[in-house]
Structure formats: structure tokens, C-alpha cells
Motif scaffolding. Sequence first.
Motif, mmCIF file in Angstrom:
data_model
loop_
_atom_site.group_PDB
_atom_site.id
_atom_site.type_symbol
_atom_site.label_atom_id
_atom_site.label_comp_id
_atom_site.label_asym_id
_atom_site.label_seq_id
_atom_site.Cartn_x
_atom_site.Cartn_y
_atom_site.Cartn_z
ATOM 1 N N SER A 347 0.805 -1.212 0.000
ATOM 2 C CA SER A 347 0.000 0.000 0.000
ATOM 3 C C SER A 347 0.842 1.267 0.000
ATOM 4 O O SER A 347 0.314 2.368 -0.172
ATOM 5 C CB SER A 347 -0.931 -0.002 1.222
ATOM 6 O OG SER A 347 -0.169 -0.080 2.422
ATOM 7 N N GLY A 421 -7.766 -10.394 -2.991
ATOM 8 C CA GLY A 421 -8.657 -9.395 -2.431
ATOM 9 C C GLY A 421 -8.074 -8.000 -2.567
ATOM 10 O O GLY A 421 -8.762 -7.053 -2.967
ATOM 11 N N TRP A 422 -6.785 -7.882 -2.235
ATOM 12 C CA TRP A 422 -6.128 -6.586 -2.390
ATOM 13 C C TRP A 422 -6.068 -6.173 -3.858
ATOM 14 O O TRP A 422 -6.232 -5.003 -4.194
ATOM 15 C CB TRP A 422 -4.706 -6.646 -1.805
ATOM 16 C CG TRP A 422 -4.714 -6.733 -0.304
ATOM 17 C CD1 TRP A 422 -5.652 -6.232 0.548
ATOM 18 C CD2 TRP A 422 -3.744 -7.387 0.505
ATOM 19 N NE1 TRP A 422 -5.327 -6.505 1.857
ATOM 20 C CE2 TRP A 422 -4.146 -7.223 1.864
ATOM 21 C CE3 TRP A 422 -2.577 -8.101 0.260
ATOM 22 C CZ2 TRP A 422 -3.413 -7.729 2.938
ATOM 23 C CZ3 TRP A 422 -1.841 -8.595 1.325
ATOM 24 C CH2 TRP A 422 -2.254 -8.423 2.649
ATOM 25 N N GLU A 425 -9.344 -4.947 -5.017
ATOM 26 C CA GLU A 425 -9.626 -3.611 -4.482
ATOM 27 C C GLU A 425 -8.943 -2.543 -5.330
ATOM 28 O O GLU A 425 -9.567 -1.531 -5.681
ATOM 29 C CB GLU A 425 -9.142 -3.520 -3.039
ATOM 30 C CG GLU A 425 -9.366 -2.146 -2.411
ATOM 31 C CD GLU A 425 -8.774 -2.077 -1.005
ATOM 32 O OE1 GLU A 425 -8.771 -0.982 -0.437
ATOM 33 O OE2 GLU A 425 -8.299 -3.134 -0.519
ATOM 34 N N CYS A 455 -9.491 4.296 -9.702
ATOM 35 C CA CYS A 455 -9.839 3.959 -8.329
ATOM 36 C C CYS A 455 -8.702 4.238 -7.383
ATOM 37 O O CYS A 455 -8.921 4.495 -6.209
ATOM 38 C CB CYS A 455 -10.268 2.494 -8.218
ATOM 39 S SG CYS A 455 -8.893 1.340 -8.279
ATOM 40 N N GLU A 468 -4.401 2.497 1.407
ATOM 41 C CA GLU A 468 -5.490 1.763 0.771
ATOM 42 C C GLU A 468 -6.615 1.575 1.773
ATOM 43 O O GLU A 468 -6.381 1.320 2.974
ATOM 44 C CB GLU A 468 -4.997 0.395 0.290
ATOM 45 C CG GLU A 468 -4.074 0.426 -0.900
ATOM 46 C CD GLU A 468 -4.805 0.859 -2.140
ATOM 47 O OE1 GLU A 468 -4.144 1.374 -3.038
ATOM 48 O OE2 GLU A 468 -6.038 0.681 -2.206
ATOM 49 N N GLU A 469 -7.836 1.651 1.298
ATOM 50 C CA GLU A 469 -8.985 1.417 2.148
ATOM 51 C C GLU A 469 -9.461 -0.007 1.937
ATOM 52 O O GLU A 469 -9.491 -0.511 0.807
ATOM 53 C CB GLU A 469 -10.112 2.396 1.790
ATOM 54 C CG GLU A 469 -9.709 3.854 2.012
ATOM 55 C CD GLU A 469 -10.815 4.785 1.571
ATOM 56 O OE1 GLU A 469 -10.639 5.987 1.676
ATOM 57 O OE2 GLU A 469 -11.865 4.262 1.123
ATOM 58 N N GLN A 470 -9.795 -0.671 3.024
ATOM 59 C CA GLN A 470 -10.239 -2.047 2.955
ATOM 60 C C GLN A 470 -11.667 -2.108 2.436
ATOM 61 O O GLN A 470 -12.509 -1.277 2.764
ATOM 62 C CB GLN A 470 -10.169 -2.706 4.336
ATOM 63 C CG GLN A 470 -8.775 -2.709 4.931
ATOM 64 C CD GLN A 470 -7.841 -3.536 4.085
ATOM 65 O OE1 GLN A 470 -8.273 -4.537 3.507
ATOM 66 N NE2 GLN A 470 -6.590 -3.129 3.974
ATOM 67 N N SER A 471 -11.935 -3.075 1.613
ATOM 68 C CA SER A 471 -13.297 -3.266 1.107
ATOM 69 C C SER A 471 -13.702 -4.707 1.315
ATOM 70 O O SER A 471 -12.867 -5.592 1.375
ATOM 71 C CB SER A 471 -13.373 -2.911 -0.380
ATOM 72 O OG SER A 471 -12.527 -3.745 -1.114
ATOM 73 N N GLN A 472 -14.949 -4.905 1.402
ATOM 74 C CA GLN A 472 -15.454 -6.257 1.614
ATOM 75 C C GLN A 472 -15.257 -7.084 0.371
ATOM 76 O O GLN A 472 -15.523 -6.641 -0.732
ATOM 77 C CB GLN A 472 -16.948 -6.182 1.974
ATOM 78 C CG GLN A 472 -17.541 -7.548 2.308
ATOM 79 C CD GLN A 472 -18.985 -7.418 2.702
ATOM 80 O OE1 GLN A 472 -19.532 -6.319 2.689
ATOM 81 N NE2 GLN A 472 -19.619 -8.527 3.049
ATOM 82 N N GLU A 473 -14.714 -8.309 0.549
ATOM 83 C CA GLU A 473 -14.433 -9.186 -0.586
ATOM 84 C C GLU A 473 -15.624 -10.066 -0.877
ATOM 85 O O GLU A 473 -16.209 -10.666 0.019
ATOM 86 C CB GLU A 473 -13.221 -10.078 -0.278
ATOM 87 C CG GLU A 473 -11.935 -9.292 -0.076
ATOM 88 C CD GLU A 473 -10.767 -10.227 0.166
ATOM 89 O OE1 GLU A 473 -10.993 -11.452 0.158
ATOM 90 O OE2 GLU A 473 -9.656 -9.731 0.357
#
Length: 565
Positions: A347, A421-422, A425, A455, A468-473
Motif C-alpha cells: 500500500s 482481495g487486495w 480492491e 480507483c 489503501e482502504e479495505q473493502s469487503q471481498e
Amino acid sequence: QSWGRLNFFFFFFFDSLQDQFDNLEKHTQWGIDVLEKYVKFVKERTEIELSYAKQLRNLSKKYQPKKNSKEEEEYRYTSTRAFLATLNEMNDYAGQHEVISENMTSLITGELTRYVQELKQERKSHFHDGRKAQQHIETCWKQLEASKRRFERDCKEADRAQQYFEKMDADINVTKADVEKARQQAQLRHQMAEDSKAEYSSTLQKFNSEQHDHYYTHIPNIFQKIQEMEERRIVRIGESMKTFAEVDRQVIPIIGKCLDEITKAAESIDHKNDSQLVIEAFKSGFEPPGDIDFEDFTQPMKRTVSESSLSNSRGDGKSEPKFGGKSKGKLWPFIKKNKGAGPEDFSNLPPEQRRKKLQQKVDELNKDIQKEMDQRDALTKMKDVYIKNPQMGDAASVDHRLAELGQNIEKLRIEVQKFEGWLAEVEGRLPMRTEQARRQSGLYEAQNTSAVNSCAQDRESPDGSYTEEQSQETEMKVPATDFDDEFDDEEPLPTIGTCKALYTFEGQNEGTISVAEGEMLYVIEEDKGDGWTRIRRNEDEEGYVPTSYVEVYLDKNAKGAMTYI
């Protein structure tokens, strides 16, 4: 006096002939020495060629990129690929000098060495025949001399006996018996002289015949053979010199091709392409900052930096610090990077660089999973063989390793899901879960650049660093056919040898290929230490098989064994 003169001339001629034999013997020995000197010269030339070839090969090997290293990644540029091609061509160039050495050894030094031994034997035989002929004529001459001396002696004895008889016959005081005895002695001596004369005549006739044959037949024949032997030696060394040049000439076309390939590689260098690769490798994905609005401090109002300033937070709804006093604008794209160890999700990198790092990590993990699965399949196959044939091994001996491989595969899959996942994102999409999509994940690099740029720029920390902001996978299935066209366009790897299947292998997993016992196939990638070899049956069928299931015959001169990234 006439006999003495004849004897003098004969021995003078005989000594002269002996001198000629000595001269020829010295000359022919010199010719052999010249031939041996030429053989030594060619032998030293072959040693120089081998040494030169070895040095060229070592030089080429010294500058070859190390496998699985950062240096190998640098060979994606056309200039470095051209350099690699030059190294490979220099290796082939060295091989031609080895060919020169081998051909000169077999066609010149080996052949001439055998010929020198034959020449020495032939020369020895001719001069032995010459000495034998000389000894024979000398023996005949000695016999003639002995016969002549006997004849001369008997003639003198007969003359003395005749004179003695005449003296006794004229002496009146000598008895008749003594006269008769003297007469008989004179007759005996005359008879002996006649016999000696006949013997001398016969010996002389025989000697003359032998002498004629000696000087007109035997010696000329020997001289002729020596001459032919010497001429063959001269012709042979001339032919060897031609071969010496021809061996070099035969490799000139191949050396020319090596040089042509080096020239072709140099001409393939594309500076624009290399520059574009650098741009793609290091571009950040940030958009250029907008214009900064003018702030009018003459108006009694709250003055803030315009929304188009780089210090604005994009889409996070946070208030911005004011320009004034000691406050600084947050031009975060130009903030120096933290040189310490970065976070696991990369990140700390710009969006485009982060996407590439995550994609690379996913690809590496997928490769590791495939290797572990292939090893598990191979062990499972081996276990089945042990079960069917207990004499070949204990089936329970592989259970521990199979369990270990299963745990490794599960750990790697968890890691893949985390990095996917990353990656989803940063690309603005959901992670892929299908195996086919994972294999094609490298193709998203070219297709999602715009998505990454759009993005990734929405996240910026107040201090100028990138977060980086975490997002639901969530999972999303991607059809395997989405990338078929691009996958089919990959250029096939060149073959580097052949192999023979020692056992039947049923490649039921992705990336493997089934083979039958005794089947011959092409090798396109060696075992990298993981126990698997990549093979090809035809243009459409290729994959991995356990290295222990095949017998590999690599072509050491095969080009294209290096795959480019």
C-alpha cells in the motif's frame, strides 16, 4: 698395370655410389623430419583452437543472466535481449572452433602420424635392399679378384716350372730321371694355369652379368622406389596443407551465420519499445494536479485552497488545511518514499506499481500451488504403484509427504485469496476464484489500467503518503473463455531436446500431460529443481511430467533454451 687401373676405377665408382646412397638416406630422413614438424605444427594449432573455444564459452557463460534473479527480468528489453542473443551466438561461434580442432586432429594429425610410421618402414626397406645389393656386388667383385690372383699366380708358377725344365733338359750333368720329373712338373703347372684361366674366365663372365644387372636393374629400381616414396611424401604434405585450409573454410558459412544473427539481433533493438517498457514499469497511475485557484485575501471571507488543488482529499469529505503561515501544500506524489520494509499489501506504492506487485505475487503463488499439486499427484501415482506392487516400495512411506503437501496447498490458497482481495480492491473489481482465471490473471494488466488509475487516485492520506482502504471481498466467477484468444497468441517455446517415457503417466491435473510408456516427445523446459519437466507432443499438446518418469536427451547446441519474461 691394366688390371690395377680397372680395379681403381671400379672402387672409385663404387665409393661414389655409396656416397649417393648416403646422400639419399640423409635427404629422405630430412623429408620425414619436415613431415613430423608439420604434424607438430597442426597439433599445436588444434590446442590453440580448443583453448580459444573454451575461453569464448566461459566468456559467454560469465555474462549469461542468472536464473530466477532480478538480472533475468532485465532481459525483457530489446537491447538486453540482443546482448543475450550475442552471447548465445558466441557460444555457437566457439563450437565452430572446436569443430576445426576435431577435424584437424582426425584428418591431418591422425592421418599423417600413421603415414609417417608407414613411410619410415618403407624407407628402411628400400635402403636395406640397396645395402644388400651393394654387398652382393662387392662379394662378386672379391670372388673375381681372388680368381684373377689365382690365375696370375698359376701362370707365374707355370713359367717358372717351364724355365726350370728347360734348364734341367740343357744340363748334361742332370740325370734323365730329374729331367723327366721337371718336365712333368712343368706340365702340371701349365694345366693348373689353364684351369685357373678357365675359372677366372667363368667368374669374370658371371661378375660382368651381375654388375650389369646391379647398375642397370637393381640399383635403378631401388632409386626409383626411393624417388616415388619421396614424391608421395611431398604430395601428401601438400594435400594436408589443402585440408588445413579446407577445414577452416568449411566453418566459415556457419561462423558467418553467427555473425549475421548478431547483426540481426542488433537491428532488432527498438528504442521506442524499451522506453515504453520503462514507462509501463514505473508509471504511478496518478493524474496531473489541476490548477490552483487564486485566493483573494482582500475579502473578509474564509480562504481555502481550491478544490482542484493537489492538497484536496478526493471524495473523502474531509476539510482541507489552509495555505498560510507555515502550512504546506500536500503535493504527495513528490514525497520521498519510505526506504524501510513496505507493508505486505504494497500500500506504500503508487496505484499502478501496487497493482503490478500484487499481480506478480498472485502469479507466483499460483505457480507454487501448481507445483505442489503436481508433486502431490506424482506421489499419489507412486503410492498407487506401491499398492499394486508392494515389492517396489512401502505405500505408507509417502503418506507423511502427501499430508505435508496438502497443508502447503491450503496455506498457499489462503495467501492467494488474501492477495487477490487486495488486487481486486486496487483494480476496482471482485477477486477471481476459478483456476482458469488465475492462470490468466497476468492478462488483466493490460485490460484494467484505466480502472486502476481511476480507483487508486481516490485514496490519499493527509500527510501525503498513499494508503489503501479495505473493502469487503465477494466472489465473482469469470468465464475461462474471456482470455482464450490472448492465451492462444503466446509464442510456443522452442525445443531443447527429446525424451523417452519410461513409465505411463496420466496427467489429470491442470498443466500436466499424459504420456505412454516408450513414447518419444520433445523437451521444451528442463527440470528447475522441482521434479518436473515440461514437454510437447505437438503444437497443441504440451505440459509437465515427473522428471523421474522420462529419460531426457538434451541438445547442448540448441538455441532458444532461455525463455524471456
